[in-house]
Design a protein around this motif. Sequence first.
Motif, mmCIF file in Angstrom:
data_model
loop_
_atom_site.group_PDB
_atom_site.id
_atom_site.type_symbol
_atom_site.label_atom_id
_atom_site.label_comp_id
_atom_site.label_asym_id
_atom_site.label_seq_id
_atom_site.Cartn_x
_atom_site.Cartn_y
_atom_site.Cartn_z
ATOM 1 N N ARG A 23 62.687 49.790 10.304
ATOM 2 C CA ARG A 23 61.249 49.938 10.513
ATOM 3 C C ARG A 23 60.686 51.063 9.641
ATOM 4 N N LYS A 27 57.855 50.635 6.757
ATOM 5 C CA LYS A 27 56.609 51.397 6.841
ATOM 6 C C LYS A 27 56.402 52.224 5.577
ATOM 7 N N TYR A 31 53.275 52.309 2.439
ATOM 8 C CA TYR A 31 52.563 53.450 1.850
ATOM 9 C C TYR A 31 52.865 53.623 0.367
ATOM 10 N N ARG A 54 58.094 66.884 14.969
ATOM 11 C CA ARG A 54 57.119 66.016 14.310
ATOM 12 C C ARG A 54 56.381 66.773 13.212
ATOM 13 N N GLU A 72 49.889 60.547 9.491
ATOM 14 C CA GLU A 72 49.786 59.197 10.044
ATOM 15 C C GLU A 72 51.179 58.585 10.235
ATOM 16 N N PHE A 73 52.039 58.745 9.232
ATOM 17 C CA PHE A 73 53.388 58.203 9.300
ATOM 18 C C PHE A 73 54.186 58.834 10.440
ATOM 19 N N SER A 75 53.063 60.267 13.131
ATOM 20 C CA SER A 75 52.511 59.827 14.422
ATOM 21 C C SER A 75 53.093 58.464 14.783
ATOM 22 N N TRP A 76 53.107 57.560 13.809
ATOM 23 C CA TRP A 76 53.685 56.234 14.019
ATOM 24 C C TRP A 76 55.174 56.353 14.363
ATOM 25 N N LEU A 79 55.854 57.583 17.921
ATOM 26 C CA LEU A 79 55.606 56.518 18.902
ATOM 27 C C LEU A 79 56.776 55.538 18.922
ATOM 28 N N LEU A 80 57.271 55.181 17.754
ATOM 29 C CA LEU A 80 58.414 54.276 17.650
ATOM 30 C C LEU A 80 59.631 54.883 18.337
#
Length: 111
Positions: A23, A27, A31, A54, A72-73, A75-76, A79-80
């Motif tokens: 993943r 992702k 980008y 983080r 942004e990355f 944060s994603w 969450l993952l």
Amino acid sequence: RKMSDMPLSSKLSGAAAEMVRGRVQSKLEDYLTSATDTVLCDYVMVMLGNNKTREQVAGDLEAFLGESVALEFTSWLWLLLADVEKRESGPPSVSSAVIKPVSRVRSRSPA
């Protein structure tokens, strides 16, 4: 400390770690259209393995992705990882159980 400040566990099982790696690579390719190798993905996985927070991961990725994309990355990514950890720590279900065959090494006796 806030939840986002805390490093996430690096105790992912082999299957979960491989899923996260896939993943992350996908992702990063969103980008960076020229991302044809896995070096940056490997770097992210090493940072996770070293329990970086983080904010530390975002800071280290700024040179590659720029500040806003790095934030942004990450944060994603957090969450993952939170989702993966929640699934890993929950009670095992029949559908998620994987039975691995026991491989036995056969010794060859001289003929």
